[in-house]
Enzyme design. Structure first.
Site, PDB file in Angstrom:
ATOM      1  CG  ASP A  24      37.927 -23.735  -6.610  1.00 49.00           C
ATOM      2  OD1 ASP A  24      37.286 -23.033  -7.432  1.00 49.00           O
ATOM      3  OD2 ASP A  24      39.105 -23.499  -6.298  1.00 49.00           O
ATOM      4  CD1 TRP A  29      35.592 -31.291 -15.241  1.00 49.18           C
ATOM      5  CD2 TRP A  29      34.235 -30.122 -16.593  1.00 49.18           C
ATOM      6  NE1 TRP A  29      34.787 -32.193 -15.913  1.00 49.18           N
ATOM      7  CE2 TRP A  29      33.947 -31.495 -16.754  1.00 49.18           C
ATOM      8  CE3 TRP A  29      33.507 -29.200 -17.353  1.00 49.18           C
ATOM      9  CZ2 TRP A  29      32.965 -31.964 -17.623  1.00 49.18           C
ATOM     10  CZ3 TRP A  29      32.535 -29.665 -18.226  1.00 49.18           C
ATOM     11  CH2 TRP A  29      32.271 -31.035 -18.352  1.00 49.18           C
ATOM     12  CG  HIS A  41      29.789 -22.234 -13.313  1.00 54.80           C
ATOM     13  ND1 HIS A  41      30.687 -22.455 -12.300  1.00 54.80           N
ATOM     14  CD2 HIS A  41      30.133 -21.030 -13.866  1.00 54.80           C
ATOM     15  CE1 HIS A  41      31.536 -21.425 -12.241  1.00 54.80           C
ATOM     16  NE2 HIS A  41      31.221 -20.565 -13.177  1.00 54.80           N
ATOM     17  CG  LEU A 140      21.644 -33.787   4.074  1.00 52.84           C
ATOM     18  CD1 LEU A 140      22.877 -34.143   4.901  1.00 52.84           C
ATOM     19  CD2 LEU A 140      21.937 -34.006   2.586  1.00 52.84           C
ATOM     20  CB  VAL A 204      39.647 -21.487   4.262  1.00 56.58           C
ATOM     21  CG1 VAL A 204      40.191 -22.800   4.814  1.00 56.58           C
ATOM     22  CG2 VAL A 204      40.320 -20.312   4.934  1.00 56.58           C
TER      23      VAL A 204
HETATM   24  C1  IPE Z   1      35.548 -20.269  -3.512  1.00 58.63           C
HETATM   25  O1  IPE Z   1      36.056 -20.496  -4.779  1.00 58.63           O
HETATM   26  C2  IPE Z   1      34.102 -19.876  -3.627  1.00 58.63           C
HETATM   27  C3  IPE Z   1      33.187 -20.923  -4.043  1.00 58.63           C
HETATM   28  C4  IPE Z   1      33.500 -22.165  -4.218  1.00 58.63           C
HETATM   29  C5  IPE Z   1      31.825 -20.508  -4.234  1.00 58.63           C
HETATM   30  P1  IPE Z   1      36.821 -19.357  -5.585  1.00 58.63           P
HETATM   31  O2  IPE Z   1      37.280 -19.944  -6.863  1.00 58.63           O
HETATM   32  O3  IPE Z   1      35.976 -18.137  -5.667  1.00 58.63           O
HETATM   33  O4  IPE Z   1      38.057 -19.030  -4.622  1.00 58.63           O
HETATM   34  P2  IPE Z   1      39.491 -18.474  -4.957  1.00 58.63           P
HETATM   35  O5  IPE Z   1      39.309 -17.267  -5.837  1.00 58.63           O
HETATM   36  O6  IPE Z   1      40.227 -19.575  -5.649  1.00 58.63           O
HETATM   37  O7  IPE Z   1      40.097 -18.147  -3.624  1.00 58.63           O
HETATM   38  C1  IPE Z   2      33.762 -22.873  -8.365  1.00 58.50           C
HETATM   39  O1  IPE Z   2      34.446 -23.052  -9.551  1.00 58.50           O
HETATM   40  C2  IPE Z   2      32.379 -22.305  -8.569  1.00 58.50           C
HETATM   41  C3  IPE Z   2      32.232 -20.904  -8.134  1.00 58.50           C
HETATM   42  C4  IPE Z   2      33.122 -20.203  -7.504  1.00 58.50           C
HETATM   43  C5  IPE Z   2      30.955 -20.274  -8.439  1.00 58.50           C
HETATM   44  P1  IPE Z   2      35.293 -21.892 -10.193  1.00 58.50           P
HETATM   45  O2  IPE Z   2      34.428 -21.119 -11.125  1.00 58.50           O
HETATM   46  O3  IPE Z   2      35.973 -21.072  -9.151  1.00 58.50           O
HETATM   47  O4  IPE Z   2      36.359 -22.709 -11.023  1.00 58.50           O
HETATM   48  P2  IPE Z   2      37.897 -22.365 -11.220  1.00 58.50           P
HETATM   49  O5  IPE Z   2      38.503 -22.246  -9.852  1.00 58.50           O
HETATM   50  O6  IPE Z   2      37.981 -21.083 -11.990  1.00 58.50           O
HETATM   51  O7  IPE Z   2      38.431 -23.537 -11.965  1.00 58.50           O
HETATM   52 MG    MG Z   3      37.786 -21.197  -8.255  1.00 57.92          MG
END
Ligand code: IPE
Ligand code: IPE
Ligand code: MG
Length: 262
Positions: A24, A29, A41, A140, A204
């Site tokens: 996450d 970032w 991403h 792995l 989670v």
């Molecule tokens: C969880 O992150 C899903 C992934 C890392 C793919 P999210 O950014 O979607 O989760 P929330 O919205 O903070 O719960």
């Molecule tokens: C996790 O990073 C990647 C995916 C859920 C695809 P986020 O895109 O959720 O990044 P934040 O949480 O908005 O910073």
């Molecule tokens: Mg996120």
């Protein structure tokens, strides 16, 4: 004991067999740098490469982890703007295409968990090819949670079990924890021992709810694109220092409990 940068000081049995990661913080970032979210991403994909390579190295050197499960796209992530979703789907295609050779070099076996419905055909094709090409690798296992939701996984498992009962292949009283585990997308995999979440959120987010019952949690404040090998090692060291009791008492407490009855 001195702390070795490569974890070589850790006993083998202290390395988690299955590490699951909620990657996450990509968006944050990028925003912090005045960039579009998708640049986060892109940078995050580089982190994936580094962490996968390091886990493959650890597996080779120390015999573990056997499994690394990365949460890369949740069922709920379809709620994001279409441009972001389209970018991510293209990124999975590019990643799988470009990483197949590295997976072969590092003896990595690829698997996916999540629903296949709604995934674009080119993503499905690349996944299928990667699965097929890497299926005999013995190092792995890299599991990509893509189009994954834990409640949906449980719904799918319950439906499959209900069908077996209806067709007379299973009796209701035969349904136990093993049967349920065996109908999840993760059938045959050990439950995660260590769950790492980056970017600091204490939740989670519908990830492996059944499987993480006794996982040790490690929440890192570091955003995923900045998460490095040293951060991974910190998580593994935190895991190694934990006292896993699985509801029982640890040895010292057992002695105390016995003592108090005497
Ligand atoms: C969880 O992150 C899903 C992934 C890392 C793919 P999210 O950014 O979607 O989760 P929330 O919205 O903070 O719960
Ligand atoms: C996790 O990073 C990647 C995916 C859920 C695809 P986020 O895109 O959720 O990044 P934040 O949480 O908005 O910073
Ligand atoms: Mg996120």
């Amino acid at each position: 004991m001195s702390v070795a940068p490569d974890l070589s000081d850790l006993p083998r049995n202290k390395i988690p067999r299955h590490i699951a990661v909620i990657m996450d913080g990509n968006g944050r970032w990028a925003v912090k740098r005045g960039l579009e979210r998708v640049r986060g991403h892109q940078q995050g994909a580089r982190t994936v490469r580094d962490i996968v390579t390091e886990c493959a190295r650890l597996r080779k050197e120390f015999g573990g982890p056997d499994y690394l499960t990365l949460y890369s796209f949740s069922l709920e992530n379809w709620k994001r703007p279409v441009d972001e979703v389209t970018f991510l789907m293209q990124m999975y295609i590019d990643y799988l295409r470009s990483e197949r050779a590295t997976m072969m070099e590092n003896n990595i076996r690829f698997q996916q968990i999540g629903r296949l419905e709604n995934l674009p055909l080119p993503v499905l094709n690349e996944m299928e090819r990667t699965l097929e090409e890497t299926k005999h690798n013995t190092g792995l296992t890299l599991v990509l949670a893509l189009n994954y939701g834990s409640r949906a996984e449980i719904v799918d498992a319950v439906q499959a079990i209900a069908r077996e009962v209806k067709e007379g292949r299973l009796k209701p009283e035969q349904i136990n924890e093993e049967v349920i585990s065996g109908h999840l997308y993760t059938a045959g995999m050990p439950d995660p021992d260590l769950l790492i979440r980056t970017a600091g959120e204490m939740r989670v987010s519908n990830y492996l709810l059944w499987q993480i019952s006794y996982a040790e949690l490690f929440v890192s404040p570091t955003l995923w694109p900045d998460f490095g090998v040293a951060d991974l090692h910190e998580g593994i060291r935190a895991f190694a220092s934990r006292n896993r009791r699985f509801g029982a008492l640890d040895h010292t407490n057992t002695l105390k409990a016995v003592g108090s009855r005497q």
